[in-house]
Every structure is written in structure tokens, then in C-alpha cells.
Design an enzyme around this catalytic site. Structure first.
Site, PDB file in Angstrom:
ATOM      1  N   GLY A  31      48.706  64.365  19.170  1.00  0.00           N
ATOM      2  CA  GLY A  31      48.341  64.221  17.761  1.00  0.00           C
ATOM      3  C   GLY A  31      47.002  63.533  17.591  1.00  0.00           C
ATOM      4  N   GLU A  35      38.415  68.235  16.648  1.00  0.00           N
ATOM      5  CA  GLU A  35      37.876  69.557  16.939  1.00  0.00           C
ATOM      6  C   GLU A  35      38.161  69.993  18.388  1.00  0.00           C
ATOM      7  OE1 GLU A  35      37.159  71.595  14.672  1.00  0.00           O
ATOM      8  OE2 GLU A  35      36.525  73.055  16.174  1.00  0.00           O
ATOM      9  N   HIS A  37      40.898  69.461  20.111  1.00  0.00           N
ATOM     10  CA  HIS A  37      42.240  70.056  20.123  1.00  0.00           C
ATOM     11  C   HIS A  37      42.228  71.421  19.428  1.00  0.00           C
ATOM     12  CE1 HIS A  37      43.317  65.606  20.136  1.00  0.00           C
ATOM     13  NE2 HIS A  37      43.958  66.053  21.192  1.00  0.00           N
ATOM     14  N   GLN A  61      53.342  57.472  29.528  1.00  0.00           N
ATOM     15  CA  GLN A  61      52.016  57.543  30.146  1.00  0.00           C
ATOM     16  C   GLN A  61      51.123  56.368  29.748  1.00  0.00           C
ATOM     17  OE1 GLN A  61      51.230  61.496  28.154  1.00  0.00           O
ATOM     18  NE2 GLN A  61      49.137  60.733  28.127  1.00  0.00           N
ATOM     19  N   ASP A 150      39.699  65.445  30.049  1.00  0.00           N
ATOM     20  CA  ASP A 150      40.606  64.692  30.924  1.00  0.00           C
ATOM     21  C   ASP A 150      40.628  65.399  32.274  1.00  0.00           C
ATOM     22  OD1 ASP A 150      41.811  62.652  29.041  1.00  0.00           O
ATOM     23  OD2 ASP A 150      42.183  64.496  27.942  1.00  0.00           O
ATOM     24  N   ARG A 187      40.641  58.450  20.584  1.00  0.00           N
ATOM     25  CA  ARG A 187      40.351  57.008  20.676  1.00  0.00           C
ATOM     26  C   ARG A 187      38.989  56.651  20.081  1.00  0.00           C
ATOM     27  NH1 ARG A 187      43.679  57.563  25.625  1.00  0.00           N
ATOM     28  NH2 ARG A 187      45.471  56.188  25.350  1.00  0.00           N
TER      29      ARG A 187
HETATM   30  O1  PAF Z   1      46.033  64.943  27.084  1.00  0.00           O
HETATM   31  C1  PAF Z   1      46.946  64.533  26.331  1.00  0.00           C
HETATM   32  O2  PAF Z   1      46.825  64.480  25.109  1.00  0.00           O
HETATM   33  C2  PAF Z   1      48.266  64.083  26.947  1.00  0.00           C
HETATM   34  O3  PAF Z   1      48.058  63.439  28.169  1.00  0.00           O
HETATM   35  C3  PAF Z   1      49.271  65.243  27.105  1.00  0.00           C
HETATM   36  C4  PAF Z   1      48.775  66.289  28.065  1.00  0.00           C
HETATM   37  C5  PAF Z   1      49.542  65.872  25.745  1.00  0.00           C
HETATM   38  C6  PAF Z   1      50.589  64.695  27.641  1.00  0.00           C
HETATM   39  O4  PAF Z   1      51.141  63.740  26.810  1.00  0.00           O
END
Ligand code: PAF
Length: 281
Positions: A31, A35, A37, A61, A150, A187
Site C-alpha cells: 500500500g 507511480e 506501483h 518483514q 528493491d 518511505r
Molecule cells: O516490496 C514490497 O512492497 C514488499 O516487500 C512485498 C513484496 C509486497 C512483500 O510484502
């Protein structure tokens, strides 16, 4: 666009579509969408018959002193954006739906998870590997889209998929940047106006590395030092790492003899940012 929050509903829908020979694209997210995403969603929409997005801030995580509690949660806005981007289904599970009372089964991540982010965020990739594997089970899509921002996460997920023979294709997608080069990140919302300027230090350090490689420098230590210098000079207050490693295995290199990637994790104020760039080869 359908929005479901139970595992049973989500699985039933995707299973039904798969039986109808639909190609399903999956975009897992936490969430606070931006842009970056939406570009994954649009790519999936353009390549698949139906696109499923997930919104779940995955507690496993995050480390005990990390930002799980304050991670931005902007569900209404996210749903609007996903609808405009063309998602057919959004899975918004509760924490208890994915981590029921007594939950204790985790995916042990591959060894590549132990370096870089793994050193500074112990347990992070165990949580990522576990949640992503669970989402792949609940939403049996053909292809899952992940951003290259990432970078190590992508390498870890690819390895998990290969090692566990998971029947899903992993599609890496380019990092989306602000006009001035800052990599988009949920972030970034934590940054003050001044910190937003200092956050450009990561982009600048990557520019320095690229320039050195382009000019023929192939001594990794020299390039790493130059990245660190630029990071501090342009406003980072702590560096977790600024490394040049093998682009595929993330192994340490001393000289540039194979394709490599520059990876940075640094703090600006109290916000930890990451960025990376594949070096010209
Ligand atoms: O990249 C992310 O937003 C998160 O690490 C993911 C892949 C949705 C897993 O929670």
C-alpha cells in the site's frame, strides 16, 4: 474492480479465472501506492488478461525497531489509484487472515538474503520470502511484477521461486523516479523538505559510480569510496552500505570483470532509503 479480504474469496476468484484460461498478473504491495506501483499494475494490465494487486503491510518483514507501526496506510486512495490503473481485483487481507493464532511456519530464504540488506535488516527477507510465497499460493497468478528498486528483494524472490519450483514467472520492472532522479518510495513521505533534497544523495552517488565506470575505472574499492564521499557530501547522515557487486549473484568483486550493480542503503534523517543502478558493461 473487486476488493476482497478473505483468503477463500481471493483464491476462488483467481482459480476460476485461471480455469477459464485467463492470464493473470499479480502486483504484491504494502500500500501507500505511488507511480512506481501503478507502473507495475499498468504493465500487468497491458500483458495479462486480468491484474490482481495486494495491499498488506507485512509485519514479519519489519525488525522490532523498524517502521511497521508508522508505515503509511492510505487504503481509500490506493483503491482509487488501482481502479484507474486497471486492476481487476485487490486483495486486502487482515493480519489474522495471513498470520492466524499459532502461525509458526516460515520460508528460510536463500543464502543471498544474508548479505547487504540481510546484514542490516536481519529477518527481513525471511518475512518477504514467507509472505510472497503465501501470496503466490492464495493468488495463483501466471506472472508477478516486482520493481527493480528493491534489487536484492527481486534476486531473493527469483531464487525462492526457482528453488521451490513455484509455477509463476517473476517479471522485473524499471524503477520509477521523480523528475530530479529520486527513486519513488512509500518511505519518501517521511522526508521533510530539507531531507527531500538530501535524499538525492543516493541518486548523485550512483551518478558518480556510473561516470567512473564509463571513464574506465574498474577498481571497485575506489568507486565505492567515491559513492560514500558523495553520499555524505550531499546530505546522507549514515550509510549502511554503498557497494558494487555482481549483478546476478550479488557477490563481492574487486575489479569490474562482469556485469555489476551499484547498491546503496543510507539514512537521511531517520529515514532509511535504498537505490541501485546497473553499471554500463
Ligand atoms: O516490496 C514490497 O512492497 C514488499 O516487500 C512485498 C513484496 C509486497 C512483500 O510484502
Amino acid at each position: 474492480m473487486k476488493v476482497v479480504s478473505t483468503v477463500a474469496e481471493a483464491y476462488a476468484l483467481v482459480d476460476h479465472w485461471r480455469r477459464g484460461s485467463m492470464r493473470i498478473g499479480l502486483v504484491p504491495t504494502m500500500g501507500a501506492l505511488h507511480e512506481g506501483h501503478y507502473s507495475l499494475v499498468r504493465r500487468s494490465v497491458s500483458e495479462c488478461d486480468l491484474t490482481v494487486a495486494t495491499i498488506f503491510v507485512n509485519p514479519t518483514q519489519f525488525g522490532p525497531h523498524e517502521d511497521f507501526g508508522k508505515y503509511p496506510r492510505t487504503l481509500d486512495e490506493d483503491l482509487e489509484g488501482l481502479k484507474s490503473a486497471g486492476a481487476a481485483l485487490v486483495f486486502t487481507p487482515s493480519q489474522s487472515a495471513l498470520y492466524p493464532e499459532g502461525f509458526s511456519t516460515f520460508i528460510e530464504p536463500p543464502s543471498i538474503a544474508a548479505i547487504l540488506e540481510g546484514v542490516h535488516r536481519p529477518g527481513h527477507f525471511r518475512g518477504v520470502a514467507t509472505i510472497v510465497t503465501k501470496l503466490f499460493q492464495i493468488l495463483p497468478a501466471n506472472v508477478a511484477y516486482f520493481g527493480l528498486k528493491d534489487y536484492q528483494q527481486l534476486v531473493v524472490i527469483r531464487r525462492v521461486v526457482e528453488d521451490l519450483n513455484l509455477p509463476i514467472l517473476i517479471q522485473p520492472c524499471e524503477t520509477v523516479r521523480e523528475r530530479d532522479g529520486l527513486a519513488m518510495s512509500s518511505r519518501n513521505r517521511y522526508l521533510s523538505e530539507l531531507e527531500r533534497l538530501a535524499a538525492l544523495s543516493l541518486h548523485r552517488a550512483l551518478n558518480v559510480a556510473e561516470k567512473m565506470v564509463t571513464r574506465g575505472c574498474c577498481v571497485v574499492a575506489e568507486i565505492e569510496q567515491a559513492m560514500e564521499k558523495e553520499l555524505y557530501a550531499s546530505g546522507a547522515n549514515h550509510i549502511d552500505y554503498a557497494r558494487l557487486v555482481d549483478a546476478e549473484t550479488l557477490a563481492t568483486m574487486t575489479s569490474l570483470t562482469q556485469p555489476c550493480v551499484a547498491l546503496i542503503a543510507a539514512f537521511v534523517g531517520s529515514t532509511r532509503l535504498i537505490d541501485n543502478r546497473l553499471m554500463p558493461y
